[in-house]
Design a protein around this motif. Structure first.
Motif, PDB file in Angstrom:
ATOM      1  N   LEU A  61     -29.959  -4.342  37.252  1.00 25.40           N
ATOM      2  CA  LEU A  61     -28.668  -4.960  37.089  1.00 25.40           C
ATOM      3  C   LEU A  61     -28.808  -6.242  38.098  1.00 25.40           C
ATOM      4  O   LEU A  61     -28.216  -7.304  37.953  1.00 25.40           O
TER       5      LEU A  61
ATOM      6  N   THR B 155     -30.330   5.211  26.880  1.00 25.72           N
ATOM      7  CA  THR B 155     -29.703   4.424  28.132  1.00 25.72           C
ATOM      8  C   THR B 155     -30.452   3.414  28.830  1.00 25.72           C
ATOM      9  O   THR B 155     -29.767   2.450  29.076  1.00 25.72           O
TER      10      THR B 155
ATOM     11  N   ILE C 291     -29.553  -0.553  29.878  1.00 27.02           N
ATOM     12  CA  ILE C 291     -29.163  -1.099  31.072  1.00 27.02           C
ATOM     13  C   ILE C 291     -30.137  -2.197  30.968  1.00 27.02           C
ATOM     14  O   ILE C 291     -29.739  -3.377  31.938  1.00 27.02           O
TER      15      ILE C 291
ATOM     16  N   SER D  39     -29.185  -6.208  31.757  1.00 30.69           N
ATOM     17  CA  SER D  39     -30.091  -6.864  33.004  1.00 30.69           C
ATOM     18  C   SER D  39     -30.306  -8.120  32.621  1.00 30.69           C
ATOM     19  O   SER D  39     -30.546  -9.177  33.558  1.00 30.69           O
TER      20      SER D  39
ATOM     21  N   TYR E 237     -21.134  -4.503  34.833  1.00 32.69           N
ATOM     22  CA  TYR E 237     -22.175  -3.967  34.044  1.00 32.69           C
ATOM     23  C   TYR E 237     -22.696  -2.729  34.760  1.00 32.69           C
ATOM     24  O   TYR E 237     -22.888  -1.864  33.957  1.00 32.69           O
TER      25      TYR E 237
ATOM     26  N   SER F 269     -23.155   0.671  32.569  1.00 32.21           N
ATOM     27  CA  SER F 269     -24.128   1.179  32.352  1.00 32.21           C
ATOM     28  C   SER F 269     -23.623   2.780  32.763  1.00 32.21           C
ATOM     29  O   SER F 269     -24.456   3.786  32.036  1.00 32.21           O
ATOM     30  N   SER F 270     -23.044   3.164  33.479  1.00 31.92           N
ATOM     31  CA  SER F 270     -22.782   4.588  33.797  1.00 31.92           C
ATOM     32  C   SER F 270     -21.965   5.136  32.695  1.00 31.92           C
ATOM     33  O   SER F 270     -22.102   6.313  32.623  1.00 31.92           O
TER      34      SER F 270
ATOM     35  N   THR G  53     -22.104   4.322  29.645  1.00 31.57           N
ATOM     36  CA  THR G  53     -23.178   4.724  28.558  1.00 31.57           C
ATOM     37  C   THR G  53     -24.284   5.810  28.791  1.00 31.57           C
ATOM     38  O   THR G  53     -24.268   6.930  28.110  1.00 31.57           O
ATOM     39  N   TYR G  54     -24.447   5.952  30.161  1.00 31.41           N
ATOM     40  CA  TYR G  54     -25.218   7.110  30.623  1.00 31.41           C
ATOM     41  C   TYR G  54     -24.640   8.605  30.272  1.00 31.41           C
ATOM     42  O   TYR G  54     -25.166   9.320  30.030  1.00 31.41           O
TER      43      TYR G  54
END
Length: 387
Positions: A182, A274, A278, A282, A296, A300-301, A303-304
């Motif tokens: 990112l 995932t 990400i 990015s 972002y 991302s976290s 989604t993870y």
């Protein structure tokens, strides 16, 4: 301050690792199950208690706790010794100091981003953080402290110190590794993708960060280290499951199709998904500002964890922290709903309640969907109206 954690066995493994380090034994290379049988360890009166209390899962896997966590465990055991309560108090003090650092630098970041300083209270006074950090001794707050330091240095143009702060976060918990792609857009000051200055700044950031991580791991370096750690980390994606959402739906579909649990395939596929998301974030924008970078990271976290096979309550401290620097509040809702997962802990073992998990994730998904629709509606309202 003087209580023994009751909701997690992990702190016994923390103290165990600290004990091994004080004896010159690498915790990344020795299974507790094997080591407890040796004469050297049997002479230590506390170790049989730690071994018994840490549980079968901890005892049958190599340690994956990164070097800064190991350093704190070692200091706590070196001072506390066989007095387990003293070691617990020392571990707790480290977490409280980390939270104090989060408040200090978090307030500076909120001021820099022109956000309400009271947002910091959504994290430090959150019952989840108090219970899982101060009480249960999970070290997410140490990782978050270094992440906060990294943000502060980054936003004040101290790139090298920011890279070292990010290295410290990774050397406390490995999760921030997912954020590295990112930063590519953040270092872009031109209009084109992959311009020379952007790549130079990004490579410099990664180089300093990489050297920092190498320095942290140097003491523990061994050719077997990465192989054994990878084995244990691999189990996280392909064997362990707890409080999952999308994975549980796919697991049920897998049962209908094949008649058995396809966690190895589904877990690996969700991890790849995932990574794709990400990478999409990015490359979504040529340039990324401070607020967008943190947003972002939050996405991302989130989604993870939505795609993860295992979501222990303390894992949510990271996205909860990131959310205080954004206008998103779904993590605040999730940080309360995640307490429903505690219903799985029985006297005789772990048995999850599907109804309560459904309530948790339906409400979380509903909150996320509401915020998405509301944000889209506001953006449409801000568009110039045709005459």
């Amino acid at each position: 301050m003087f209580s023994v954690p009751e909701l997690s066995q992990d702190f016994y493994r923390f103290i165990w690792d600290g004990m091994l380090n004080t004896k010159g034994l690498n915790p990344y290379l020795h299974l507790p199950n094997n080591l407890i049988e040796t004469e050297l360890i049997q002479k230590e009166t506390l170790s049989p208690v730690l071994f018994e209390k840490m549980g079968t899962l901890n005892a049958s896997n190599f340690s994956t706790y990164p070097p800064i966590a190991q350093l704190i465990y070692t200091i706590s055991y070196a001072i506390g010794g066989s007095n387990m309560l003293f070691s617990i108090i020392l571990l707790r003090l480290f977490n409280i100091l980390a939270e104090a650092g989060i408040v200090w630098f978090g307030l500076k970041i909120l001021s820099h981003l022109k956000l309400p300083k009271t947002n910091i209270l959504l994290f430090v006074l959150n019952p989840l953080v108090i219970l899982e950090s101060s009480f249960s001794l999970h070290f997410e707050v140490v990782m978050i402290f270094f992440l906060t330091l990294s943000f502060y240095c980054l936003f004040t143009s101290r790139i090298n110190f920011s890279a070292l702060g990010m290295a410290g976060a990774i050397a406390s918990k490995l999760l921030p590794l997912m954020f590295l792609p990112l930063f590519l857009g953040y270092f872009n000051q031109g209009k084109a993708y992959f311009n020379r200055n952007q790549l130079r700044r990004y490579v410099k950031f990664l180089t300093v960060l990489g050297l920092g991580i190498i320095a942290f791991y140097l003491y523990f370096f061994n050719l077997e280290l990465f192989n054994k750690s990878a084995q244990t980390l691999g189990l996280y994606f392909t064997s362990f499951e707890f409080n999952a959402s999308i994975y549980y739906v796919l697991r049920q579909v897998g049962f209908w199709i094949s008649g058995y649990n396809q966690i190895e395939f589904i877990g690996s596929a969700l991890s790849i998904m995932t990574l794709i998301i990400i990478l999409y974030l990015s490359f979504k924008r040529r340039q990324v500002n401070n607020r967008t970078l943190i947003r972002y990271m939050l996405l991302s976290s989130t989604t993870y964890y939505l795609l993860s096979t295992t979501v222990h309550p303390w894992y949510l401290m990271l996205p909860l922290f990131l959310s205080i620097f954004t206008n998103h509040r779904y993590m605040l809702i999730w940080s309360f709903l995640v307490f429903l997962s505690y219903s799985a802990y029985k006297v005789t073992g772990v048995e999850e309640n599907e109804t309560l998990l459904s309530i948790e994730y339906i409400l979380v998904a509903g909150t996320i969907l509401y915020e998405m629709i509301n944000k889209r509606k506001k953006s449409l309202d801000l568009r110039p109206k045709a005459l």
